[in-house]
Motif scaffolding. Structure first.
Motif, short mmCIF file in Angstrom:
data_model
loop_
_atom_site.label_atom_id
_atom_site.label_comp_id
_atom_site.label_asym_id
_atom_site.label_seq_id
_atom_site.Cartn_x
_atom_site.Cartn_y
_atom_site.Cartn_z
N MET A 1 0.85 -1.59 -0.72
CA MET A 1 -0.13 -0.28 -0.02
C MET A 1 0.77 1.41 -0.20
O MET A 1 1.74 1.23 0.92
CB MET A 1 -1.08 0.36 1.17
N LEU A 2 0.73 2.10 -0.76
CA LEU A 2 1.26 3.09 -1.22
C LEU A 2 1.84 4.26 -0.05
O LEU A 2 2.97 4.61 0.35
CB LEU A 2 0.86 4.20 -2.52
N SER A 3 0.59 4.49 1.05
CA SER A 3 0.25 4.19 2.40
C SER A 3 1.70 4.28 3.32
O SER A 3 2.83 4.86 3.50
CB SER A 3 -0.46 4.77 2.77
N GLU A 36 -4.81 6.99 -7.80
CA GLU A 36 -4.06 6.72 -6.17
C GLU A 36 -3.09 8.62 -6.00
O GLU A 36 -3.13 9.02 -5.11
CB GLU A 36 -3.50 6.44 -5.37
N LEU A 37 -2.24 8.58 -6.93
CA LEU A 37 -1.52 10.05 -6.55
C LEU A 37 -3.11 10.97 -6.94
O LEU A 37 -2.48 12.52 -5.69
CB LEU A 37 -0.42 9.55 -7.46
N GLU A 38 -3.50 11.33 -7.64
CA GLU A 38 -4.70 12.28 -7.91
C GLU A 38 -5.24 12.65 -6.51
O GLU A 38 -5.58 13.59 -6.20
CB GLU A 38 -5.38 12.13 -8.99
N GLY A 39 -5.37 11.58 -6.09
CA GLY A 39 -6.30 11.45 -5.07
C GLY A 39 -5.11 11.91 -3.57
O GLY A 39 -6.12 13.23 -2.77
N TRP A 40 -3.87 11.50 -3.80
CA TRP A 40 -3.68 11.85 -2.95
C TRP A 40 -2.69 13.00 -2.75
O TRP A 40 -2.99 13.90 -1.19
CB TRP A 40 -2.21 11.28 -2.85
N ARG A 42 -4.24 16.10 -4.27
CA ARG A 42 -5.64 16.23 -4.03
C ARG A 42 -5.96 16.37 -2.48
O ARG A 42 -6.12 17.60 -1.92
CB ARG A 42 -7.22 16.02 -4.70
N GLN A 43 -5.61 15.80 -1.64
CA GLN A 43 -6.27 15.21 -0.14
C GLN A 43 -4.36 15.96 0.04
O GLN A 43 -4.47 17.06 1.14
CB GLN A 43 -6.03 14.03 -0.03
N TYR A 44 -3.26 16.06 -0.55
CA TYR A 44 -2.13 16.74 1.07
C TYR A 44 -1.98 18.16 0.37
O TYR A 44 -0.75 18.41 0.73
CB TYR A 44 -1.37 15.87 0.58
N SER A 45 -2.46 18.45 -1.06
CA SER A 45 -1.58 19.62 -1.40
C SER A 45 -1.61 20.54 -1.04
O SER A 45 -0.63 21.62 -0.54
CB SER A 45 -1.85 20.07 -3.04
N ALA A 46 -2.59 21.09 0.42
CA ALA A 46 -3.16 22.06 0.96
C ALA A 46 -1.44 22.35 2.15
O ALA A 46 -1.84 22.89 3.04
CB ALA A 46 -4.09 22.13 1.84
N CYS A 50 3.37 17.08 -2.70
CA CYS A 50 3.01 16.40 -3.96
C CYS A 50 3.75 15.19 -3.84
O CYS A 50 4.57 15.22 -3.09
CB CYS A 50 3.33 17.30 -5.14
N THR A 51 3.10 14.10 -4.93
CA THR A 51 3.58 13.45 -5.40
C THR A 51 4.20 12.46 -6.33
O THR A 51 2.62 12.81 -7.30
CB THR A 51 3.65 11.77 -4.24
#
Length: 187
Positions: A1-3, A36-40, A42-46, A50-51
């Motif tokens: 899992m990526l996380s 998965e990266l798009e969601g990641w 979007r969620q964490y760019s704030a 980024c990845t």
């Protein structure tokens, strides 16, 4: 899992201690990495992180190089004295922003080719150490840790210990139920 891989490989970046981390990742058979990266992102760019996929292995398409970075910290790293001059030697234009530099770097990362040694600047390594590595062809370093050190070995050893400690703490916290949202420091 990526996380869990992110926690293991990019904890110092997640903590805001360094501008970026690079690691190899095996895509699972049912995993949609792009989604998965798009969601990641979007969620964490704030939170300022980024990845992206920096490279793919043509012989083994299930393996990719993932690059997790802090755009603000990376821009600062690439602006250090000596960075732009070194990057210019490898075709990076002085007028380019971080995104353009990353695109150029991604184009230079190709399987079967010599790895682009300027990548050390994109991983927050000291300019003198990146220059020393290139000049010495990876030989004659003063010490080795996260990178090969050619100047200020005591400072480098201190950073190596800090990054290792951060990774251990993050892994422990993650295994004890902390979420990525709780672990990622806003920068």
């Amino acid at each position: 899992m990526l996380s869990s891989v992110l926690v293991q490989q990019a904890a110092p970046t997640m903590a805001g201690l360094k501008s970026a981390s690079l690691f190899s990742y095996a895509i699972g058979p049912a995993e949609d990495l792009e989604a998965e990266l798009e969601g990641w992102n979007r969620q964490y760019s704030a939170k300022g992180i980024c990845t992206m996929v920096l490279g793919r292995c043509k012989a083994r398409p299930e393996r990719v190089l993932l690059y997790t970075y802090r755009p603000v910290l990376l821009a600062r790293s690439l602006s250090r004295p000596g960075s732009r001059e070194l990057l210019a030697e490898y075709g990076y234009h002085a007028s380019w922003g971080t995104r353009q530099c990353l695109q150029h770097l991604a184009g230079r990362v190709c399987p079967g080719c010599e790895f682009p040694h300027e990548i050390g600047l994109f991983l927050d390594y000291p300019v003198a150490d990146v220059q020393g590595f290139i000049r010495n062809k990876g030989q004659n370093c003063l010490c080795v840790g996260t990178w090969k050190v050619y100047s200020e070995p005591e400072n480098a050893r201190r950073l190596f210990r800090l990054y290792q400690h951060c990774t251990e703490v993050y892994q422990k916290c993650y295994l004890n139920g902390r979420s990525l949202t709780q672990l990622i420091v806003a920068v």
